[in-house]
Design an enzyme around this catalytic site. Structure first.
Site, mmCIF file in Angstrom:
data_model
loop_
_atom_site.group_PDB
_atom_site.id
_atom_site.type_symbol
_atom_site.label_atom_id
_atom_site.label_comp_id
_atom_site.label_asym_id
_atom_site.label_seq_id
_atom_site.Cartn_x
_atom_site.Cartn_y
_atom_site.Cartn_z
ATOM 1 C CD GLU A 84 -2.420 2.498 -3.422
ATOM 2 O OE1 GLU A 84 -3.419 3.188 -3.632
ATOM 3 O OE2 GLU A 84 -1.863 2.427 -2.316
ATOM 4 C CG ASP A 105 -1.852 1.158 1.288
ATOM 5 O OD1 ASP A 105 -2.673 1.294 0.377
ATOM 6 O OD2 ASP A 105 -1.754 1.966 2.238
#
Length: 635
Positions: free
Chosen positions: A368, A315
């Site tokens: 990401e 993330d």
């Protein structure tokens, strides 16, 4: 009251590795471990608190009294406090009470390495072990080909708390219930992988799991750690890979968490320009500190080792790469070369990917990452960051922007769709339509589409068909597959009742069959990261808003020809150039009746003509349905 016994699980070599930031299995040493010492069963505790002058284990076994069970500090300046407490059993609840040596600050902290945590809002750690017997030997043996870069890779992104709820009892489904219902559904939908939004323990439901306090514990909201293993096991038994969202970018400042752990900035960077995330009001790890690198890399390895995860979607990588990420002038300090790259974080990422792929060469790490930082998914020896894949955020923004436009105006914006192919092969890209696109007023995917109900759903089917035939792997967030009309609500359940309506059932059937099509047609995945796997036929027919291209496999016979009609106007006798003469057979039509299409524009087997078109000697006339994709193969 039994006293703490001097005992250690650490060797001198462990300590050397820890100090050097090279110990990648710290979970085998730190935390609470049920062992037997001198014939007595109990629990060994170890915690890192270098700024402490005293550390006690407090819990339900000593009435939460400080001083009953002091830990002993090691003599090697490692900052590790440890000790064995007899008769402390599995299920015991505990925390560490830490007194700082210089400022007399006292903290009460959950165990950073706890294998289980209390159910929020309770915040203590739980002594835990399990001897889960895995049944996924077949999957683990073969997963290298299932996770390979030339394999079909279609991911269903799930938030476990809101995928489906037990409505009558107004509660979450348990890991065991999900092992029945979610596994069955993902298999029926023909996805190759499932991705869980963070399942590590987190205190605050509205964070969706992205603010972690229990990095080594599956959240207790849905059951016990061994029950989560059972859920992973069931996916594997059904031939489905499991990806976990992993958050090494920041952590919350909750009193029981990692922040100001031993009365000092231990886990977070002491300089707020590097240690505080203004967007998320959270703390940022100190990536330049060896012990922190070892903690985080051990955590990544832990989920792959202990829970058989098939990959980690990392993330907020963009926020880690740049010192000025989301900061104004004066709020950040350049690196030693005067640039904005966060060099220590970049080194950490490279080291993490190296360690993961050395230990588990058959998994994938997925970034990401939303910036133009180069070589995110390229090997470290080639100057890359070493990820297996990277989210293609540019494709996602451009595609949603294009499909939100009325078809009448699309002829002026065809570049929104064709631009992605200018850079599609610079990285190993995954095409994401994730949870971030259906919250905070952005509307659900189908609600972004223009027109009446039929047109909205035809646009949805067309966009998914474009997505599944565009180079790259795929990710779709829960609810998108059946055209959920309302925004995602993390507190509720998906609107499963919508499937009683043909238009929603049609969308769901389309996604199911696109997954099958993607898996079956080698040309759609064999060269999905290579320019050799894609060739335009015509990207310049702006006037008709039609795109045509070829997806190529290792063998020419596997090639698939894709034609997309981006308007509700059918295009009869639409001519495209062909790579060679022959007969074409329609192999997919998103306007099919089973998808709730018009079912009026079918192309039976058609023979090419010796007529030059699109700079090709052979061409063919097709009937293009409205707002639809048709795919063909040579017979």
């Amino acid at each position: 009251m039994t006293q703490t016994k001097v005992h250690s699980l650490f060797t001198d070599f462990d300590i050397d590795l820890f100090k050097a930031g090279k110990h990648y299995r710290l979970y085998e040493k730190f935390g609470a471990h049920i062992i037997t010492v001198d014939g007595v069963k109990g629990t060994y505790f170890a915690v890192w608190a270098p700024s402490a002058k005293a550390v006690s284990v407090i819990g339900d076994f000593n009435f939460w009294q400080e001083g009953e069970h002091h830990l002993n500090v090691r003599w090697d300046e490692s900052g590790i406090w440890e000790g064995f407490i007899p008769n402390v059993k599995k299920g015991a609840i505990y925390k560490y009470k830490i007194r700082n040596s210089s400022n007399n600050v006292i903290t009460e902290k959950a165990d950073p390495f706890a294998r289980r945590c209390e159910h929020p809002p309770k915040t203590a750690s739980v002594v835990w072990e399990d001897n889960y017997a895995w049944n996924d030997k077949k999957w683990m043996k073969n997963r290298k080909k299932n996770n390979a870069l030339d394999a079909p890779f279609s991911v269903y992104e799930v938030h476990l708390g809101s995928w489906k709820k037990q409505i009558e009892e107004n509660r979450f489904l348990s890991y065991n219930e999900l092992a029945e219902e979610l596994v069955k559904y993902v298999k029926e939908m023909n996805f190759t992988h499932v991705e869980f939004m963070p399942i590590m323990e987190y205190p605050y439901d509205p964070s969706w799991g992205y603010q972690l306090t229990g990095y080594f514990a599956p959240t207790s909201r849905f059951g016990y750690p061994d029950e989560f293993k059972f859920l992973v096991d069931k996916f594997h038994e059904n031939g489905i890979g499991v990806l976990l969202d992993w958050v090494p970018s920041h952590f919350p400042s909750d009193d029981h968490g990692l922040g100001f752990f031993d009365g000092s900035h231990l886990y977070e960077h002491p300089d707020r320009r590097k240690g505080y995330h203004q967007d998320w009001k959270s703390l940022i790890f100190n990536y330049g500190r060896n012990e922190i690198k070892a903690f985080l890399i051990s955590n990544a390895i832990f989920w792959l080792d202990q829970y058989h995860a098939d990959g980690l979607r990392v993330d907020a990588v963009a926020s880690m790469l740049f010192l000025d990420y989301s900061r104004e002038d004066g709020e950040w300090e350049p690196n030693m070369y005067g640039g904005n790259e966060y060099l220590e974080a970049i080194d950490f990422i490279k080291e993490m990917n190296t360690a993961v792929y050395e230990a588990f060469p058959d998994v994938q790490t997925i970034a990401e990452e939303s910036t133009s930082f180069s070589k995110v998914s390229k090997p470290i020896y080639d100057g890359g960051l070493g990820f297996g894949m990277k989210w293609m955020m540019g494709w996602m923004h451009d595609t949603l922007q294009y499909f939100a436009k009325e078809p009448l105006y699309r002829k002026h914006h065809q570049n929104d769709l064709t631009f992605s192919l200018n850079y599609a092969f610079t990285e190993n890209f995954m095409l994401p339509l994730s949870h971030d696109e259906v919250v905070y007023g952005k509307k659900s995917i189908v609600s972004k589409m223009p027109g009446d109900e039929w047109q909205r759903f035809a646009n949805l089917r067309l966009m998914y068909s474009y997505m599944f035939t565009h180079p790259g792997t795929k990710l779709l967030f829960q609810g998108g597959e059946f055209g959920q009309t309302s925004e995602w609500n993390f507190e509720g359940s998906l609107d499963w009742h919508l499937l009683q309506y043909d238009v929603h059932k049609g969308a769901q059937t389309l996604v199911k069959e696109l997954n099958t099509f993607y898996k079956k047609e080698k040309a759609l995945h064999q060269k999905q990261f290579s320019h050799e796997g894609f060739e335009w036929i015509n990207h310049g027919d702006h006037q008709n808003s039609v795109l045509s291209y070829i997806r190529k496999g290792e063998n020419e016979k596997d090639n698939v020809i894709i034609v997309l009609n981006m308007t509700p106007v059918p295009r009869e006798k639409y001519r495209i150039g062909l790579p060679k003469a022959g007969k074409l057979k329609e192999v997919f039509n998103s306007d099919d009746k089973k998808f709730y299409g018009t079912n009026q524009y079918k192309n039976k087997t058609i023979t090419s003509e010796k007529k030059t078109w699109n700079n090709r000697e052979n061409s063919i006339e097709l009937d293009l349905p409205p707002l639809a994709m048709v795919a063909f193969k040579y017979q």
